[in-house]
Design a protein around this motif. Structure first.
Motif, short mmCIF file in Angstrom:
data_model
loop_
_atom_site.label_atom_id
_atom_site.label_comp_id
_atom_site.label_asym_id
_atom_site.label_seq_id
_atom_site.Cartn_x
_atom_site.Cartn_y
_atom_site.Cartn_z
N ALA A 125 0.83 -1.21 0.00
CA ALA A 125 0.00 0.00 0.00
C ALA A 125 0.86 1.26 0.00
O ALA A 125 0.50 2.27 -0.60
CB ALA A 125 -0.93 -0.01 1.21
N ALA A 126 2.02 1.18 0.64
CA ALA A 126 2.89 2.36 0.74
C ALA A 126 3.40 2.81 -0.62
O ALA A 126 3.56 4.00 -0.87
CB ALA A 126 4.06 2.07 1.67
N VAL A 127 3.68 1.86 -1.52
CA VAL A 127 4.33 2.22 -2.79
C VAL A 127 3.35 2.62 -3.88
O VAL A 127 3.77 3.05 -4.95
CB VAL A 127 5.23 1.07 -3.30
CG1 VAL A 127 6.25 0.68 -2.25
CG2 VAL A 127 4.41 -0.14 -3.74
N ASP A 128 2.06 2.48 -3.63
CA ASP A 128 1.06 2.85 -4.64
C ASP A 128 1.24 4.30 -5.07
O ASP A 128 1.15 5.22 -4.25
CB ASP A 128 -0.35 2.66 -4.08
CG ASP A 128 -0.91 1.28 -4.38
OD1 ASP A 128 -0.36 0.60 -5.26
OD2 ASP A 128 -1.89 0.88 -3.72
N GLY A 129 1.51 4.53 -6.34
CA GLY A 129 1.62 5.87 -6.88
C GLY A 129 2.89 6.62 -6.51
O GLY A 129 3.02 7.79 -6.84
N ALA A 130 3.83 5.97 -5.84
CA ALA A 130 5.07 6.65 -5.43
C ALA A 130 6.07 6.68 -6.57
O ALA A 130 6.26 5.68 -7.27
CB ALA A 130 5.69 5.94 -4.23
N ASP A 131 6.72 7.82 -6.77
CA ASP A 131 7.77 7.89 -7.77
C ASP A 131 9.16 7.79 -7.14
O ASP A 131 10.16 7.75 -7.85
CB ASP A 131 7.66 9.15 -8.63
CG ASP A 131 7.48 10.42 -7.82
OD1 ASP A 131 7.29 10.35 -6.60
OD2 ASP A 131 7.53 11.51 -8.43
N LEU A 132 9.23 7.72 -5.81
CA LEU A 132 10.46 7.40 -5.10
C LEU A 132 10.12 6.47 -3.95
O LEU A 132 9.28 6.80 -3.11
CB LEU A 132 11.14 8.66 -4.55
CG LEU A 132 12.37 8.43 -3.67
CD1 LEU A 132 13.48 7.72 -4.45
CD2 LEU A 132 12.88 9.75 -3.08
N VAL A 133 10.76 5.30 -3.93
CA VAL A 133 10.55 4.31 -2.87
C VAL A 133 11.91 4.04 -2.23
O VAL A 133 12.87 3.70 -2.92
CB VAL A 133 9.97 3.00 -3.42
CG1 VAL A 133 9.84 1.96 -2.31
CG2 VAL A 133 8.62 3.25 -4.09
N ILE A 134 12.00 4.21 -0.91
CA ILE A 134 13.25 3.97 -0.21
C ILE A 134 13.03 2.90 0.86
O ILE A 134 12.18 3.06 1.75
CB ILE A 134 13.81 5.25 0.44
CG1 ILE A 134 13.96 6.36 -0.60
CG2 ILE A 134 15.15 4.97 1.10
CD1 ILE A 134 14.52 7.66 -0.04
N LEU A 135 13.79 1.82 0.76
CA LEU A 135 13.74 0.74 1.74
C LEU A 135 14.68 1.10 2.89
O LEU A 135 15.90 1.09 2.73
CB LEU A 135 14.16 -0.58 1.11
CG LEU A 135 13.47 -0.99 -0.20
CD1 LEU A 135 13.97 -2.36 -0.66
CD2 LEU A 135 11.96 -1.00 -0.04
#
Length: 321
Positions: A63-73
């Protein structure tokens, strides 16, 4: 502060010291338009929401990454592969996927196979931190004048790497790019081996039969205090680091063992010249670190305590709101 955000939506998976500092710094500098965050435990998610460091707090990584253009683990390196597999179907085309792990070759090996071809994978390692952990430990100045090392795999779009470099520069970091393998060798000697030594020395002191624990605590000199600070780092994170970077760490540990044997012989033989030469060289290295702005020459007891940042005023939306 940037006049226009670099990214529309940043997703943070894990909101400990590094993740919460990224959120605070990105918010302060206007680098992202909105921040979505998640964490493994419910209490941590609730605390992130309470602190207001994200615009939205959700229950799952997907759910967190939906629509995100930057994802940081922002999670231990041992968890990155499984999380990448979990979020892969929900990643937006063109998104940049990154991390903050202290080991890079293993992260590339574990994460890259799960990612779809329509995203850009640019691993990163901000060489900054404290011994504290959790969302309360973060502060927006953590990365100022510290290095962030980017390790894009072969074939990565240079524009994506440049954009992530601009992101880290905007929140205060100096940026360097190198291969994952070279990164792991460099960090094995500058970070991983020192932590291993610190854990060992503090453990040895705890196990001494001739010295009580209360005496160790009461009479700790500056050197031992510094070791205990390092040895207080997150055990899960450092377990994963040593297992993931075992080859480079073992290589550096072998070299250190040889040097320690030479030092042992010098002490046994009363060879003061050898000791003096070594201490002179190491002192020069310490002064060089101070001169390039990577630390203060003041002792620990002379440094001001880091002020805790107040909760940010912007409202958040909990999952489902």
């Amino acid at each position: 502060m940037m006049t226009q955000p670099l990214f529309n939506r940043m997703a943070l998976i894990g909101v400990g010291l590094i993740g919460s500092s990224i959120a605070r710094a990105a918010r302060a500098q206007g680098v992202v338009r909105s921040i979505v965050a998640t964490a493994r435990s419910g209490p941590t998610r609730a605390r992130v929401a309470e602190l207001g460091i994200a615009d939205r707090v959700v229950d799952t990584n997907a759910a967190a990454v939906d629509g995100a253009d930057l994802v940081i683990l922002c999670i231990p390196v041992g968890q990155c592969g499984a999380v990448a597999a979990e979020i892969a179907p929900r990643l937006a085309p063109g998104a940049i996927i990154s991390d903050v792990g202290s080991v890079k070759a293993a992260v590339v090996k574990d994460v890259a196979p799960h990612l779809p071809g329509h995203v850009h994978f640019v691993p990163a390692h901000p060489v900054a931190g404290t011994e504290n952990s959790g969302p309360d430990a973060g502060f927006p100045e953590l990365f100022i004048d510290r290095w962030c090392i980017l390790t894009p795999p072969e074939g990565t779009d240079p524009a994506a790497t440049d954009k992530l470099a601009t992101f880290w520069s905007a929140i205060g970091a100096n940026v360097e790019t190198m291969t994952p393998e070279h990164h792991d060798l460099v960090l094995a000697i500058t970070s991983h081996l020192p932590h291993l030594i610190a854990y060992t020395i503090v453990g040895t002191a705890d196990e001494l039969g001739q010295v009580t624990r209360s005496e160790v605590l009461k009479f700790s000199a500056g050197g031992f205090r510094d070791f205990t600070r390092i040895a207080a780092s997150d055990p899960t994170m450092w377990r994963d680091i040593f297992l993931a970077n075992r080859d480079a760490v073992l290589e550096m540990l072998g070299t250190f063992g040889e040097d320690l044997s030479k030092l042992t012989r010098a002490i046994r033989r009363g060879d003061g010249d050898t000791l003096f030469d070594l201490f002179t060289r190491t002192r020069a290295i310490r002064r060089g670190i101070v001169q390039i702005g990577q630390d203060s020459d003041a002792p620990d007891f002379g440094r001001p305590h880091q002020k805790k940042m107040p909760p940010l005023p912007r409202p958040y939306m909990a999952d489902g709101e």
